[in-house]
Design a protein around this motif. Structure first.
Motif, PDB file in Angstrom:
ATOM      1  N   ARG A   3      -4.893  -3.005  -3.109  1.00 48.88           N
ATOM      2  CA  ARG A   3      -3.991  -2.233  -4.085  1.00 48.88           C
ATOM      3  C   ARG A   3      -4.702  -0.282  -3.255  1.00 48.88           C
ATOM      4  NH1 ARG A   3      -6.042  -1.782 -10.019  1.00 48.88           N
ATOM      5  NH2 ARG A   3      -4.194  -3.154  -9.865  1.00 48.88           N
ATOM      6  N   HIS A   4      -5.581  -0.160  -2.508  1.00 49.82           N
ATOM      7  CA  HIS A   4      -6.188   1.275  -1.921  1.00 49.82           C
ATOM      8  C   HIS A   4      -4.531   1.115  -0.776  1.00 49.82           C
ATOM      9  CE1 HIS A   4      -7.592   4.477   0.193  1.00 49.82           C
ATOM     10  NE2 HIS A   4      -7.106   3.631   1.302  1.00 49.82           N
ATOM     11  N   GLU A   6      -1.936  -0.702  -1.053  1.00 50.07           N
ATOM     12  CA  GLU A   6      -0.267  -0.779  -1.015  1.00 50.07           C
ATOM     13  C   GLU A   6      -0.263   1.191  -1.024  1.00 50.07           C
ATOM     14  OE1 GLU A   6       3.420  -1.394  -2.296  1.00 50.07           O
ATOM     15  OE2 GLU A   6       1.720  -3.117  -0.806  1.00 50.07           O
ATOM     16  N   ARG A   7      -0.981   1.819  -1.955  1.00 46.75           N
ATOM     17  CA  ARG A   7      -0.991   2.886  -2.042  1.00 46.75           C
ATOM     18  C   ARG A   7      -0.684   3.918  -0.756  1.00 46.75           C
ATOM     19  NH1 ARG A   7      -4.897   2.738  -6.069  1.00 46.75           N
ATOM     20  NH2 ARG A   7      -6.177   3.557  -4.499  1.00 46.75           N
ATOM     21  N   LYS A   8      -1.283   3.444   0.353  1.00 47.24           N
ATOM     22  CA  LYS A   8      -1.270   3.863   0.843  1.00 47.24           C
ATOM     23  C   LYS A   8      -0.033   4.083   2.431  1.00 47.24           C
ATOM     24  CE  LYS A   8      -4.975   4.244   4.704  1.00 47.24           C
ATOM     25  NZ  LYS A   8      -5.642   3.891   5.301  1.00 47.24           N
ATOM     26  N   ARG A  10       2.732   2.991   0.761  1.00 51.58           N
ATOM     27  CA  ARG A  10       3.952   3.591  -0.118  1.00 51.58           C
ATOM     28  C   ARG A  10       4.022   5.157   0.292  1.00 51.58           C
ATOM     29  NH1 ARG A  10       5.852   0.849  -4.039  1.00 51.58           N
ATOM     30  NH2 ARG A  10       5.506  -1.003  -4.992  1.00 51.58           N
ATOM     31  N   ALA A  11       2.474   5.696   0.232  1.00 54.67           N
ATOM     32  CA  ALA A  11       3.346   7.471   0.162  1.00 54.67           C
ATOM     33  C   ALA A  11       2.804   7.246   1.680  1.00 54.67           C
ATOM     34  CB  ALA A  11       1.704   7.809  -0.245  1.00 54.67           C
TER      35      ALA A  11
END
Length: 131
Positions: A3-4, A6-8, A10-11
């Motif tokens: 999840r970390h 994936e967020r990275k 996308r950002a």
């Protein structure tokens, strides 16, 4: 992908797509990798950091096979690279067996630091330049 990561992804992708890449593409001496869009067939210039070594240009993709330019290379490996304001044609090769962290040690420091900090799933890319 955790999840970390994936967020990275996308950002960082949103920041690059909306702010960084449009500005960097306009700088006359920014290194660009131009692929052919796998769906549109249009040229897709992407600012990259890397280094020419002999007749090859080396770079590390910060998001590996998730990067749009890597996906374009998989569809058509013929690319162009703009180095110091001059365009060179070549053929790109994805090197999943290469050690991207070790490769980054031989590439420009500022870009390498950013790739290590922001990326996940790093992938080495070599472009064999034509004549």
């Amino acid at each position: 992908m955790p999840r970390h990561n994936e967020r990275k992804y996308r950002a960082v992708s949103a920041l690059q797509r909306r702010i960084g890449n449009p500005i960097l593409r306009r700088l006359p001496f920014q290194t660009l990798l131009e692929t052919t869009g796998r769906t549109s067939g249009l040229p897709r210039p992407t600012p990259v950091g890397g280094r020419r070594v002999g007749d090859s240009f080396w770079l590390v993709s910060e998001f590996g096979e998730r990067s749009q330019y890597v996906r374009n290379i998989k569809a058509d490996p013929r690319v162009r690279v703009r180095l110091r304001g001059r365009w060179h044609t070549g053929t790109a090769h994805l090197l999943p067996d290469d050690d991207p962290i070790a490769r980054l040690r031989g590439l420009p420091r500022m870009n390498s630091t950013a790739v290590r900090a922001m990326g996940s799933g790093l992938l080495t890319v070599r472009v064999d330049l034509d004549g």
